[in-house]
Write a protein that holds these residues in place. Structure first.
Motif, short mmCIF file in Angstrom:
data_model
loop_
_atom_site.label_atom_id
_atom_site.label_comp_id
_atom_site.label_asym_id
_atom_site.label_seq_id
_atom_site.Cartn_x
_atom_site.Cartn_y
_atom_site.Cartn_z
N PRO A 97 17.57 20.73 40.39
CA PRO A 97 17.46 20.36 41.80
C PRO A 97 17.15 18.87 42.01
O PRO A 97 17.24 18.38 43.13
CB PRO A 97 16.30 21.22 42.30
CG PRO A 97 15.48 21.49 41.07
CD PRO A 97 16.45 21.54 39.93
N ASP A 98 16.83 18.17 40.94
CA ASP A 98 16.53 16.74 41.05
C ASP A 98 17.77 15.86 40.96
O ASP A 98 17.67 14.64 41.07
CB ASP A 98 15.52 16.33 39.97
CG ASP A 98 14.17 17.02 40.18
OD1 ASP A 98 13.79 17.25 41.35
OD2 ASP A 98 13.52 17.32 39.17
N GLN A 99 18.93 16.47 40.71
CA GLN A 99 20.20 15.75 40.70
C GLN A 99 21.03 16.23 41.88
O GLN A 99 20.85 17.35 42.36
CB GLN A 99 21.00 16.05 39.43
CG GLN A 99 20.41 15.56 38.15
CD GLN A 99 21.37 15.84 37.00
OE1 GLN A 99 22.57 15.63 37.11
NE2 GLN A 99 20.83 16.33 35.90
N ASP A 100 21.98 15.40 42.32
CA ASP A 100 22.93 15.86 43.33
C ASP A 100 23.66 17.08 42.77
O ASP A 100 24.00 17.12 41.59
CB ASP A 100 23.93 14.77 43.69
CG ASP A 100 23.31 13.64 44.50
OD1 ASP A 100 22.26 13.87 45.14
OD2 ASP A 100 23.87 12.54 44.48
N GLN A 133 20.25 27.78 52.05
CA GLN A 133 19.48 28.73 52.85
C GLN A 133 18.34 29.37 52.07
O GLN A 133 17.24 29.55 52.60
CB GLN A 133 20.39 29.80 53.44
CG GLN A 133 21.35 29.23 54.46
CD GLN A 133 22.37 30.25 54.92
OE1 GLN A 133 22.29 31.44 54.63
NE2 GLN A 133 23.37 29.78 55.67
N SER A 134 18.56 29.73 50.82
CA SER A 134 17.53 30.46 50.08
C SER A 134 16.68 29.58 49.18
O SER A 134 15.56 29.95 48.84
CB SER A 134 18.16 31.58 49.25
OG SER A 134 18.88 31.03 48.18
N ARG A 135 17.19 28.42 48.78
CA ARG A 135 16.47 27.55 47.86
C ARG A 135 16.08 26.21 48.46
O ARG A 135 15.33 25.46 47.85
CB ARG A 135 17.31 27.29 46.60
CG ARG A 135 17.75 28.53 45.87
CD ARG A 135 16.58 29.23 45.22
NE ARG A 135 17.00 30.47 44.61
CZ ARG A 135 16.43 31.00 43.57
NH1 ARG A 135 15.40 30.41 43.00
NH2 ARG A 135 16.85 32.14 43.08
N GLY A 136 16.65 25.88 49.62
CA GLY A 136 16.35 24.61 50.25
C GLY A 136 16.97 23.41 49.57
O GLY A 136 16.55 22.27 49.79
N PHE A 137 17.98 23.64 48.72
CA PHE A 137 18.66 22.55 48.02
C PHE A 137 19.68 21.89 48.93
O PHE A 137 20.34 22.56 49.73
CB PHE A 137 19.42 23.06 46.79
CG PHE A 137 18.57 23.61 45.67
CD1 PHE A 137 17.20 23.47 45.64
CD2 PHE A 137 19.17 24.27 44.62
CE1 PHE A 137 16.43 23.98 44.59
CE2 PHE A 137 18.43 24.79 43.57
CZ PHE A 137 17.06 24.64 43.55
N ASP A 138 19.85 20.59 48.79
CA ASP A 138 20.97 19.89 49.41
C ASP A 138 22.15 20.03 48.46
O ASP A 138 22.00 19.83 47.25
CB ASP A 138 20.64 18.41 49.62
CG ASP A 138 19.58 18.20 50.69
OD1 ASP A 138 19.53 19.00 51.64
OD2 ASP A 138 18.80 17.25 50.57
N THR A 139 23.30 20.38 49.00
CA THR A 139 24.47 20.61 48.15
C THR A 139 25.68 19.85 48.67
O THR A 139 25.71 19.43 49.83
CB THR A 139 24.81 22.10 48.08
OG1 THR A 139 25.09 22.57 49.41
CG2 THR A 139 23.67 22.91 47.49
N ILE A 140 26.66 19.73 47.78
CA ILE A 140 27.90 19.03 48.13
C ILE A 140 29.06 19.90 47.68
O ILE A 140 29.23 20.18 46.49
CB ILE A 140 27.96 17.65 47.45
CG1 ILE A 140 26.71 16.84 47.80
CG2 ILE A 140 29.23 16.92 47.85
CD1 ILE A 140 26.41 15.70 46.86
N ASN A 141 29.86 20.36 48.63
CA ASN A 141 31.03 21.19 48.34
C ASN A 141 32.21 20.28 48.01
O ASN A 141 32.48 19.32 48.73
CB ASN A 141 31.36 22.08 49.55
CG ASN A 141 32.45 23.07 49.25
OD1 ASN A 141 32.51 23.65 48.17
ND2 ASN A 141 33.31 23.30 50.21
N VAL A 142 32.92 20.59 46.93
CA VAL A 142 34.09 19.81 46.53
C VAL A 142 35.32 20.42 47.20
O VAL A 142 35.77 21.51 46.83
CB VAL A 142 34.24 19.76 45.00
CG1 VAL A 142 35.46 18.93 44.62
CG2 VAL A 142 32.97 19.19 44.36
N GLU A 143 35.84 19.72 48.21
CA GLU A 143 36.99 20.20 48.98
C GLU A 143 38.23 20.34 48.10
O GLU A 143 38.51 19.46 47.29
CB GLU A 143 37.30 19.22 50.12
CG GLU A 143 36.22 19.12 51.15
CD GLU A 143 36.51 18.04 52.19
OE1 GLU A 143 37.51 17.31 52.04
OE2 GLU A 143 35.72 17.94 53.13
N GLY A 144 38.94 21.44 48.29
CA GLY A 144 40.18 21.66 47.55
C GLY A 144 39.98 22.18 46.15
O GLY A 144 40.92 22.62 45.51
#
Length: 97
Positions: free
Chosen positions: A49-52, A72-83
């Motif tokens: 969780p300390d890395q993107d 929602q369940s872990r409070g992590f910021d996430t980045i979805n890779v489109e495509g």
């Protein structure tokens, strides 16, 4: 959840592939770690969780589900890779099999 194109994923990113093992074995983005969506909840502790957190699948649907769960369940910021992996392959980015 943020979204980026495959070209915006930095080298050495923490890239989590949520496809199933057979899909991953066929080919995957170089450096991607396999955490299949079917095992995701039980293996989420493997994510740093300390890395993107960049999440990829085949085309973007399953990775969006995984991102939503992490936020929602872990409070992590996430980045979805489109495509997803399809776009990664089409862009000629490094692949492994």
């Amino acid at each position: 959840m943020k979204s980026v194109t495959v070209q915006q994923v930095p080298a050495n990113a923490q890239l989590i592939d949520v496809r199933e093992a057979d899909e991953y074995a066929a080919d995957h983005a170089a450096g991607a770690k396999l955490l299949p969506l079917s095992e995701f909840v039980g293996r989420v502790h493997e994510i740093d969780p300390d890395q993107d957190i960049y999440v990829i699948c085949r085309s973007g649907g399953r990775s969006a589900q995984a991102c939503s769960y992490l936020e929602q369940s872990r409070g992590f910021d996430t980045i979805n890779v489109e495509g997803g992996t399809d776009a990664w392959r089409a862009a000629g980015l490094p692949m492994e099999s």
